[in-house]
Scaffold this active site. Structure first.
Site, short mmCIF file in Angstrom:
data_model
loop_
_atom_site.label_atom_id
_atom_site.label_comp_id
_atom_site.label_asym_id
_atom_site.label_seq_id
_atom_site.Cartn_x
_atom_site.Cartn_y
_atom_site.Cartn_z
N ASP A 76 70.65 -25.81 -21.37
CA ASP A 76 72.81 -25.72 -21.20
C ASP A 76 73.66 -27.32 -20.58
O ASP A 76 73.41 -28.21 -19.29
CB ASP A 76 72.79 -25.40 -19.59
CG ASP A 76 72.01 -23.38 -19.83
OD1 ASP A 76 70.78 -24.15 -19.92
OD2 ASP A 76 72.36 -23.06 -19.50
N GLU A 119 76.88 -22.55 -23.73
CA GLU A 119 77.49 -21.92 -22.50
C GLU A 119 78.23 -22.54 -21.27
O GLU A 119 79.19 -21.46 -21.04
CB GLU A 119 77.23 -20.91 -22.60
CG GLU A 119 75.58 -20.61 -20.97
CD GLU A 119 75.98 -19.89 -20.43
OE1 GLU A 119 76.45 -18.79 -20.55
OE2 GLU A 119 75.57 -20.13 -19.10
N HIS A 125 78.34 -16.56 -20.27
CA HIS A 125 79.71 -17.13 -20.07
C HIS A 125 80.00 -17.28 -21.59
O HIS A 125 81.42 -17.40 -22.09
CB HIS A 125 79.20 -18.34 -18.94
CG HIS A 125 79.81 -18.29 -18.30
ND1 HIS A 125 80.34 -17.39 -17.38
CD2 HIS A 125 78.49 -19.03 -17.44
CE1 HIS A 125 80.21 -17.59 -15.60
NE2 HIS A 125 78.90 -18.91 -15.58
N HIS A 147 67.87 -16.13 -22.65
CA HIS A 147 69.03 -16.80 -21.06
C HIS A 147 68.61 -15.91 -20.43
O HIS A 147 69.30 -14.44 -19.77
CB HIS A 147 70.21 -16.91 -21.71
CG HIS A 147 71.24 -17.54 -20.74
ND1 HIS A 147 71.43 -18.98 -21.48
CD2 HIS A 147 72.58 -17.36 -20.06
CE1 HIS A 147 72.47 -19.93 -20.13
NE2 HIS A 147 73.38 -18.44 -20.02
N HIS A 188 69.62 -21.28 -18.70
CA HIS A 188 70.10 -19.99 -17.11
C HIS A 188 70.42 -20.86 -16.33
O HIS A 188 71.41 -21.66 -15.65
CB HIS A 188 70.98 -19.08 -17.02
CG HIS A 188 71.41 -17.75 -16.66
ND1 HIS A 188 72.72 -18.12 -16.45
CD2 HIS A 188 71.41 -17.68 -15.06
CE1 HIS A 188 73.05 -17.61 -15.60
NE2 HIS A 188 71.85 -17.73 -14.33
N HIS A 216 69.47 -23.75 -15.27
CA HIS A 216 69.86 -25.78 -14.98
C HIS A 216 69.18 -25.90 -14.16
O HIS A 216 68.88 -27.37 -13.97
CB HIS A 216 70.66 -25.53 -14.15
CG HIS A 216 72.10 -24.83 -15.22
ND1 HIS A 216 73.80 -25.23 -15.13
CD2 HIS A 216 72.29 -23.58 -16.09
CE1 HIS A 216 74.21 -24.30 -15.63
NE2 HIS A 216 73.31 -23.44 -16.47
#
Length: 264
Positions: A8, A39, A68, A152, A177, A179
């Site tokens: 991400d 995203e 998102h 995700h 997702h 992170h």
């Protein structure tokens, strides 16, 4: 063939670290295809047409999204016209864009990339990802054995379950997702590469990319503090897959983490 997948991208910091390091990584790793989850590229919330174009210029062959995906309304039309930008497959019928795409890598291999969304711990409830991906994989395998799935999702258990569900049917199931890069990269018995979360490209002195002081204030006060992307040195998290283009099985998986130091 080799596929480089970057986790991400969070805000300007994430885009800058990609600009500084991705060309070298692609060259050194001999990447035939580069996939980036974008995203969070627009100040941590969504993506715009301009930022998608920027990620393509930096080397992305495919951009995946997540929860998102629709934070920036201007992406609605763009995603309908750009098949290299994909959103989660298991969103309702009629949702703009595609949930998977078929691209040709630099070595000539056809590669299918699928974006899938989890259901556990999310405030919205997409369609059953297991049923939807089962149907999609049957369709895609008629075109290529090389299939990469960006799952995700929030829950580690849901991601692991998806890895086992698709083992032997796709080349890789890579989690995004949360992170936070996990150290569980592996090749499952059926030849499917798996990692619970690839991690992020963004500021590391943060709370999953957000300003740590604002995040602490929100946690400590329980007030609706507006979060902002942190500033400072960044981390680049990615994974490199070496895939047999004939069988679609992954033969090697390598976790990548490059962390900028303060002042660099």
């Amino acid at each position: 063939m080799r596929i480089l997948f970057c986790g991400d991208v969070v805000g300007k910091s994430g885009r800058e670290v990609l600009a500084q390091r991705l060309p070298r990584l692609r060259r050194e790793m001999g990447a035939d295809l580069t996939v980036i989850n974008g995203e969070n590229s627009a100040a941590g919330l969504g993506i715009t047409p301009g930022l998608a174009d920027e990620l393509f210029r930096l080397g992305a062959d495919v951009i995946t999204l997540g929860n998102h995906a629709w934070d920036k309304r201007e992406i609605y039309t763009y995603i309908d016209e750009e098949p290299r930008l994909i959103r989660p497959l298991n969103l309702p019928p009629g949702t703009p864009g595609l949930g998977s795409t078929l691209v040709t890598a630099r070595d000539g291999t056809k590669v299918a990339v699928v974006n899938l969304h989890g259901r556990v711990f999310f405030p919205f409830y997409p369609d059953d990802p297991f049923r939807v991906i089962d149907e999609e994989v049957r369709r895609l395998r008629a075109m290529t054995p090389v299939i990469l799935v960006d799952f995700h999702a929030e829950a580690t258990s849901e991601k692991m379950a998806m890895g086992w569900f698709l083992d032997g049917h796709v080349s890789a199931v890579l989690g995004t997702h949360t992170h936070v890069q996990t150290a569980d990269e592996q090749i499952l018995p059926g030849g499917t590469a798996y990692q619970t979360d690839v991690g992020m490209c963004g500021p590391w002195a943060s709370v999953i990319g957000m300003d740590k002081d604002l995040a602490l204030e929100r946690f400590r006060t329980q007030m609706p503090v507006r979060l902002e992307v942190a500033k400072g040195p960044a981390i680049l998290c990615a994974v490199l897959l070496e895939v047999d283009p004939v069988t679609g099985k992954t033969v090697r998986v390598q976790r990548i983490q490059e962390r900028e130091q303060a002042g660099t």
